[in-house]
Design an enzyme around this catalytic site. Sequence first.
Site, PDB file in Angstrom:
ATOM      1  N   ASP A   1      45.462  44.881  44.309  1.00  0.00           N
ATOM      2  CA  ASP A   1      44.313  45.322  43.797  1.00  0.00           C
ATOM      3  C   ASP A   1      44.452  44.938  42.321  1.00  0.00           C
ATOM      4  O   ASP A   1      45.538  45.158  41.697  1.00  0.00           O
ATOM      5  CB  ASP A   1      43.834  46.491  44.178  1.00  0.00           C
ATOM      6  CG  ASP A   1      42.505  46.921  43.865  1.00  0.00           C
ATOM      7  OD1 ASP A   1      41.515  46.237  43.762  1.00  0.00           O
ATOM      8  OD2 ASP A   1      42.315  48.174  43.665  1.00  0.00           O
ATOM      9  N   SER A   2      43.094  45.008  41.476  1.00  0.00           N
ATOM     10  CA  SER A   2      43.287  45.156  40.350  1.00  0.00           C
ATOM     11  C   SER A   2      43.462  46.327  39.572  1.00  0.00           C
ATOM     12  O   SER A   2      43.952  46.546  38.470  1.00  0.00           O
ATOM     13  CB  SER A   2      41.735  44.770  39.675  1.00  0.00           C
ATOM     14  OG  SER A   2      40.733  45.595  40.093  1.00  0.00           O
TER      15      SER A   2
ATOM     16  N   CYS B   1      41.093  44.023  47.366  1.00  0.00           N
ATOM     17  CA  CYS B   1      40.156  44.042  46.089  1.00  0.00           C
ATOM     18  C   CYS B   1      39.060  43.324  46.311  1.00  0.00           C
ATOM     19  O   CYS B   1      39.040  41.922  46.642  1.00  0.00           O
ATOM     20  CB  CYS B   1      40.854  43.546  45.058  1.00  0.00           C
ATOM     21  SG  CYS B   1      39.997  43.227  43.474  1.00  0.00           S
ATOM     22  N   ASN B   2      37.925  43.652  46.428  1.00  0.00           N
ATOM     23  CA  ASN B   2      36.620  42.979  46.672  1.00  0.00           C
ATOM     24  C   ASN B   2      36.320  41.844  45.643  1.00  0.00           C
ATOM     25  O   ASN B   2      35.861  40.712  46.081  1.00  0.00           O
ATOM     26  CB  ASN B   2      35.281  43.929  46.824  1.00  0.00           C
ATOM     27  CG  ASN B   2      35.513  44.620  48.150  1.00  0.00           C
ATOM     28  OD1 ASN B   2      34.682  44.179  48.920  1.00  0.00           O
ATOM     29  ND2 ASN B   2      35.931  46.111  48.032  1.00  0.00           N
ATOM     30  N   THR B   3      36.446  42.095  44.470  1.00  0.00           N
ATOM     31  CA  THR B   3      36.362  41.050  43.356  1.00  0.00           C
ATOM     32  C   THR B   3      37.139  40.016  43.491  1.00  0.00           C
ATOM     33  O   THR B   3      36.874  38.715  43.554  1.00  0.00           O
ATOM     34  CB  THR B   3      36.532  41.567  42.127  1.00  0.00           C
ATOM     35  OG1 THR B   3      35.455  42.923  41.727  1.00  0.00           O
ATOM     36  CG2 THR B   3      36.123  40.563  40.885  1.00  0.00           C
TER      37      THR B   3
ATOM     38  N   TYR C   1      38.414  44.003  37.009  1.00  0.00           N
ATOM     39  CA  TYR C   1      38.099  42.671  37.259  1.00  0.00           C
ATOM     40  C   TYR C   1      36.796  42.305  37.431  1.00  0.00           C
ATOM     41  O   TYR C   1      36.179  41.328  37.551  1.00  0.00           O
ATOM     42  CB  TYR C   1      38.748  42.135  38.602  1.00  0.00           C
ATOM     43  CG  TYR C   1      40.333  41.576  38.477  1.00  0.00           C
ATOM     44  CD1 TYR C   1      41.163  42.264  37.360  1.00  0.00           C
ATOM     45  CD2 TYR C   1      40.943  41.136  39.425  1.00  0.00           C
ATOM     46  CE1 TYR C   1      42.370  41.773  37.308  1.00  0.00           C
ATOM     47  CE2 TYR C   1      42.212  40.694  39.287  1.00  0.00           C
ATOM     48  CZ  TYR C   1      43.071  41.123  38.375  1.00  0.00           C
ATOM     49  OH  TYR C   1      44.494  40.653  38.432  1.00  0.00           O
ATOM     50  N   GLY C   2      35.854  43.392  37.692  1.00  0.00           N
ATOM     51  CA  GLY C   2      34.484  43.406  38.164  1.00  0.00           C
ATOM     52  C   GLY C   2      33.600  42.606  37.157  1.00  0.00           C
ATOM     53  O   GLY C   2      32.685  42.061  37.565  1.00  0.00           O
TER      54      GLY C   2
ATOM     55  N   GLU D   1      38.101  57.160  39.005  1.00  0.00           N
ATOM     56  CA  GLU D   1      39.498  57.054  38.413  1.00  0.00           C
ATOM     57  C   GLU D   1      39.690  58.221  37.142  1.00  0.00           C
ATOM     58  O   GLU D   1      40.516  58.330  36.854  1.00  0.00           O
ATOM     59  CB  GLU D   1      39.481  55.614  37.718  1.00  0.00           C
ATOM     60  CG  GLU D   1      39.716  54.284  38.343  1.00  0.00           C
ATOM     61  CD  GLU D   1      40.102  53.125  37.995  1.00  0.00           C
ATOM     62  OE1 GLU D   1      40.044  53.153  36.761  1.00  0.00           O
ATOM     63  OE2 GLU D   1      40.384  52.265  38.735  1.00  0.00           O
TER      64      GLU D   1
ATOM     65  N   CYS E   1      33.526  48.555  47.690  1.00  0.00           N
ATOM     66  CA  CYS E   1      34.430  48.755  46.797  1.00  0.00           C
ATOM     67  C   CYS E   1      35.546  49.632  47.224  1.00  0.00           C
ATOM     68  O   CYS E   1      34.890  50.607  47.961  1.00  0.00           O
ATOM     69  CB  CYS E   1      33.932  49.204  45.543  1.00  0.00           C
ATOM     70  SG  CYS E   1      34.942  49.373  44.334  1.00  0.00           S
ATOM     71  N   THR E   2      36.814  49.418  47.021  1.00  0.00           N
ATOM     72  CA  THR E   2      37.683  50.018  47.727  1.00  0.00           C
ATOM     73  C   THR E   2      37.590  51.794  46.972  1.00  0.00           C
ATOM     74  O   THR E   2      38.377  52.711  47.521  1.00  0.00           O
ATOM     75  CB  THR E   2      39.244  49.487  47.553  1.00  0.00           C
ATOM     76  OG1 THR E   2      39.354  49.117  46.186  1.00  0.00           O
ATOM     77  CG2 THR E   2      39.218  48.404  48.474  1.00  0.00           C
ATOM     78  N   HIS E   3      37.316  51.852  45.722  1.00  0.00           N
ATOM     79  CA  HIS E   3      37.004  53.029  45.190  1.00  0.00           C
ATOM     80  C   HIS E   3      36.191  53.950  45.837  1.00  0.00           C
ATOM     81  O   HIS E   3      36.147  55.187  45.809  1.00  0.00           O
ATOM     82  CB  HIS E   3      36.583  52.870  43.631  1.00  0.00           C
ATOM     83  CG  HIS E   3      37.966  52.515  42.734  1.00  0.00           C
ATOM     84  ND1 HIS E   3      38.283  51.327  42.627  1.00  0.00           N
ATOM     85  CD2 HIS E   3      38.247  53.338  41.617  1.00  0.00           C
ATOM     86  CE1 HIS E   3      39.118  51.174  41.739  1.00  0.00           C
ATOM     87  NE2 HIS E   3      39.185  52.546  41.043  1.00  0.00           N
TER      88      HIS E   3
END
Length: 287
Positions: A24-25, A87-89, A56-57, A172, A206-208
Amino acid sequence: MNAGIASRRLLFLGMKYAPIGVFDSGYGGLTILKEIVKYLPQYDYVYLGDNARAPYGNRSFETVYRYTLQCVEWFFAQGCPLVVLACNTASAKALRTIQQNDLPLIAPDRRVLGVIRPTTEVIGNYSVTRRVGIMATAGTVNSGSYTIEINKFYPDIQVFQEACPMWVPLVENNEHNGQGADYFIQKNLQHLLGQGAGIDTILLACTHYPLLANKIMQYLPAGIKLLSQGEIVARSLVHYLERHPEIANRISYSKLRKFCTTDDAIDFEQKASIFYGESVAAERIEL
């Protein structure tokens, strides 16, 4: 288990260290790794967060592709026969090019998977009204990847998207349970649901975002399903390895979990537990 001890143990047993790589980023991919480990605890895993270059988004397709390829090559150097772009992006902007153009040249016997296809393959099973909402970063929304992939599998589904640029910083900075989160969640939900009546399924793309799920549910109208990717991706990986024993048989299994970052390891350790659910020991690496 300590990485050095685990590696020596594998060598003693005549096995090559060959973990599953999870990328992931930043930190969000840890929510995916957590679910994968729950479903496939026997394997070794190495996680890499490219925190030094996150997020990265808001980066271009070319930049995301270049960064992601560098990280994939790093995973291959660690012996990974399989890498999951959690990571979706990266899945939206880099996966297809890496699979089609790079793997045949640099590692034809290895595989790189993403998180978009497993989700879009099954999302139609959840929607009755055939109206689905996607909540994601601006990069993922602008890529159109979810709309394209969902329409491949379910042409009858209408997709509505909402970019939620404040959600990642909230998580975050450990503010996802605070009152500030309520404002932005309500705002983005209202905007998404205002795009079209009848949305009965919302995907947190989004993984967040799973860390905001409890807050989101407080403002979600009754009857709307809220989906997170972790469990879906984990189940998909189980099925993938069942279908591809030539990959599964190459993965080492001493239950090693290794965590790496391109930025400060101590900072990574402090924030990683928010996503992974337990403390981790991290190592800083150079690409």
